[in-house]
Write an enzyme that holds these catalytic residues in place. Structure first.
Site, PDB file in Angstrom:
ATOM      1  N   HIS A  54       0.842  -1.068   0.121  1.00  0.00           N
ATOM      2  CA  HIS A  54      -0.187   0.172   0.034  1.00  0.00           C
ATOM      3  C   HIS A  54       1.077   1.113  -0.038  1.00  0.00           C
ATOM      4  CE1 HIS A  54      -3.567   1.927   0.701  1.00  0.00           C
ATOM      5  NE2 HIS A  54      -3.357   2.849   1.479  1.00  0.00           N
ATOM      6  N   ARG A  81      -5.303  15.593   6.592  1.00  0.00           N
ATOM      7  CA  ARG A  81      -5.710  15.481   5.181  1.00  0.00           C
ATOM      8  C   ARG A  81      -6.071  16.505   4.442  1.00  0.00           C
ATOM      9  NH1 ARG A  81     -11.484  12.508   3.679  1.00  0.00           N
ATOM     10  NH2 ARG A  81     -12.454  14.395   4.501  1.00  0.00           N
ATOM     11  N   TYR A 120      -4.685   7.326  -6.705  1.00  0.00           N
ATOM     12  CA  TYR A 120      -6.069   8.190  -6.876  1.00  0.00           C
ATOM     13  C   TYR A 120      -5.866   9.702  -7.260  1.00  0.00           C
ATOM     14  CZ  TYR A 120      -4.915   9.754  -2.088  1.00  0.00           C
ATOM     15  OH  TYR A 120      -4.393   9.960  -0.990  1.00  0.00           O
ATOM     16  N   HIS A 207     -12.104   3.395  -3.180  1.00  0.00           N
ATOM     17  CA  HIS A 207     -11.370   4.075  -2.270  1.00  0.00           C
ATOM     18  C   HIS A 207     -11.813   3.603  -0.852  1.00  0.00           C
ATOM     19  CE1 HIS A 207     -10.284   7.182   0.413  1.00  0.00           C
ATOM     20  NE2 HIS A 207      -9.192   7.285  -0.133  1.00  0.00           N
ATOM     21  N   ARG A 210     -17.098   5.301   2.458  1.00  0.00           N
ATOM     22  CA  ARG A 210     -17.771   6.636   2.366  1.00  0.00           C
ATOM     23  C   ARG A 210     -17.490   7.111   1.087  1.00  0.00           C
ATOM     24  NH1 ARG A 210     -12.618   7.332   4.965  1.00  0.00           N
ATOM     25  NH2 ARG A 210     -11.167   8.841   4.215  1.00  0.00           N
ATOM     26  N   HIS A 232      -9.813   1.102   1.811  1.00  0.00           N
ATOM     27  CA  HIS A 232      -9.475   1.567   2.846  1.00  0.00           C
ATOM     28  C   HIS A 232     -10.583   0.919   3.672  1.00  0.00           C
ATOM     29  CE1 HIS A 232      -7.178   4.606   0.989  1.00  0.00           C
ATOM     30  NE2 HIS A 232      -6.139   4.259   1.690  1.00  0.00           N
ATOM     31  N   GLU A 235     -10.491   2.982   9.290  1.00  0.00           N
ATOM     32  CA  GLU A 235      -9.232   3.514   9.918  1.00  0.00           C
ATOM     33  C   GLU A 235      -9.311   4.417  11.124  1.00  0.00           C
ATOM     34  OE1 GLU A 235      -5.404   6.399   8.151  1.00  0.00           O
ATOM     35  OE2 GLU A 235      -7.056   5.706   6.669  1.00  0.00           O
ATOM     36  N   HIS A 269      -5.725  -0.755   6.685  1.00  0.00           N
ATOM     37  CA  HIS A 269      -5.710  -0.070   8.135  1.00  0.00           C
ATOM     38  C   HIS A 269      -6.270  -1.093   8.872  1.00  0.00           C
ATOM     39  CE1 HIS A 269      -3.303   3.042   6.517  1.00  0.00           C
ATOM     40  NE2 HIS A 269      -4.305   3.652   5.711  1.00  0.00           N
ATOM     41  N   ASP A 320       2.440   3.565   2.710  1.00  0.00           N
ATOM     42  CA  ASP A 320       1.294   4.357   2.753  1.00  0.00           C
ATOM     43  C   ASP A 320       1.741   5.597   2.493  1.00  0.00           C
ATOM     44  OD1 ASP A 320      -1.335   5.612   2.936  1.00  0.00           O
ATOM     45  OD2 ASP A 320      -1.674   4.764   5.046  1.00  0.00           O
TER      46      ASP A 320
END
Length: 454
Positions: A54, A81, A120, A207, A210, A232, A235, A269, A320
């Site tokens: 990952h 983020r 992505y 992804h 959500r 994902h 997480e 995760h 990651d």
């Protein structure tokens, strides 16, 4: 036929001495024989290489830029983020290729022969498509052509800004795809990867729960039957709360009830799972994609490793965010996090395997599955993904059998790695990638261009 000879090697049946590995011109292991006099390329300790399952390559360039206190009372994954979104808005295709090449080079020097890229960053700033919708995928593949790493490219389907179906926010617009766009993107990524050779391939990556609809999840996961599916999962606590509010179930519960999760799946995760969720997911045969350095950096939480292991769960490792690319550090960070949580030692060790052996074996198995790659052991027919480790140093001298791995993982560092082969390509020699100077020079020029914008 290339030949690699090792004083000691970890074979599927156990430790062996004076091992000769013959490698075909195509990069597969042709034969393995113990008790042979030295010839060919010599190394002291030969290990099968673990696949890095990952990675978000572009995030390597923002390492160290998110450690100041922000304007919120508490800095979290969600504040990090926002910084990431601001950073990526400046990246061009040339930048992405330069950064990816550095990341892949550092992976090879750390002992990874394979990069599984969870990709992505697809579009222009603002979300407009490049003339070739797979332009950025082609740049990841171009970087792999330069570095010689084995590549499993996972184009990401990213539909929404949240489970309620809201539009993508300003930082997310470069990721966005509807189902038709994703199908075209996947085809373009396949064409790019096909140029690298038979040891590279693609998978699919919705992804997260959500960010894709129920229908989008079902569509994407059926586009390439038999190839890796990465997602994902669970997480962060706010993510769990969002899925629970939207679907009436926690993320892992909902996924298990609504998708045919099996050994082709890798759940990244999964740090927020109950014991029941952990056991149910482990029994599917899916791989837990653990990224202990990044999970520590982002404050994700500690993976429920002991319950997962007791349930027969499989796992592997990824770098990651690439804030630090170090295979041995990923392994020991997982074990040390569990020691801190449980106030114990040798938490993942078993009656017949030491901690280092358990950690390494898990990475071989989980990484090979997550990459969809015929690798993970020094065995005839598999790709020659191999790591040569020095024994003549203060960490490894005098060690034998599983204590070799214990010393490597818990007392060692990346500098002990002297040679790395990816599908027989001898890309790291004397601890350095063959094209290190040029790759680093290109990266430094890229960062110099970006510095004022960051």
């Amino acid at each position: 036929m290339a030949e690699i000879w090792a004083e000691r090697a970890l074979l599927p049946e156990g430790w062996a001495e004076n091992v000769l590995v013959a490698v075909t011109p195509e990069g597969r292991i042709d034969s393995v024989e113990a008790g042979v006099a030295p010839r060919g390329t010599r190394t002291e300790l030969l290990l099968p290489s673990i696949a890095n399952l990952h990675s978000h390559a572009f995030q390597r360039a923002m390492a160290g830029l998110s450690e100041a206190k922000g304007d919120q009372p508490k800095d979290t994954f969600w504040t990090w983020r926002k910084i990431m979104y601001r950073f990526l808005d400046h990246l061009t295709p040339d930048d992405v290729e330069s950064i990816a090449a550095l990341v892949q080079m550092e992976m090879l020097e750390a002992g990874y022969a394979t990069n599984v890229e969870f990709h992505y960053l697809h579009h222009r700033q603002g979300g407009a498509h490049y003339a070739n919708i797979a332009e950025m995928s082609e740049r990841i593949a171009a970087a792999a052509s330069r570095t010689g790493i084995g590549l499993t490219l996972l184009p990401v389907h990213y539909q929404f800004g949240g489970i309620d179906g809201r539009a993508l926010g300003p930082g997310q617009q470069r990721f966005g795809t509807n189902p038709d766009e994703f199908a075209r993107l996947l085809e373009g990524a396949e064409a790019a990867v096909a140029k690298l050779g038979p040891d590279s391939g693609v998978g699919v990556a919705p992804h997260s729960l959500r960010a894709v609809s129920k229908e989008g999840l079902a569509l994407v996961t059926n586009l390439r039957p038999g190839r890796p599916v990465h997602l994902h999962l669970a997480e962060q606590i706010p993510e769990v709360e969002e899925i629970l509010a939207g679907y009436g179930l926690r993320p892992t519960e909902w996924l298990l009830d609504n998708a045919a999760v099996d050994r082709n799946w890798t759940l990244i995760h999964a740090t927020q799972m109950t014991d029941d969720e952990t056991i149910r997911l482990a029994k599917t045969g899916a791989v837990a994609g653990l990224c202990p350095i990044t999970e520590s950096s982002l404050g994700d939480g500690i993976f429920n490793g002991t319950v997962w292991q007791e349930a027969g769960g499989r796992w592997g490792y990824g770098s990651d965010s690439n804030i630090r690319i170090s295979l041995v550090e990923e392994l020991r960070t997982l074990e040390y996090s569990l020691r801190l949580r449980d106030r114990g030692r040798a938490v993942l060790a078993t009656r017949n395997r030491t901690t280092g052996r358990v950690l390494y074996d898990a990475g071989l198995d989980g990484g090979a599955t997550a990459a969809g790659r015929e690798t993970g052991a020094i065995r005839a027919g598999l790709w020659a993904d191999l790591v040569g480790v020095s024994l003549q140093n203060e960490v490894m001298v005098g060690r034998k059998d599983d204590t070799l791995l214990d010393s490597f993982v818990f007392a060692g560092n990346d500098g002990l790695i002297k040679d790395v082969w990816s599908a027989g390509r001898h890309q790291v020699r004397n601890g350095k990638h063959l094209d290190r100077d040029r790759i680093v020079s290109d990266y430094l020029a890229c960062i110099t261009r970006l510095q004022d914008k960051m």
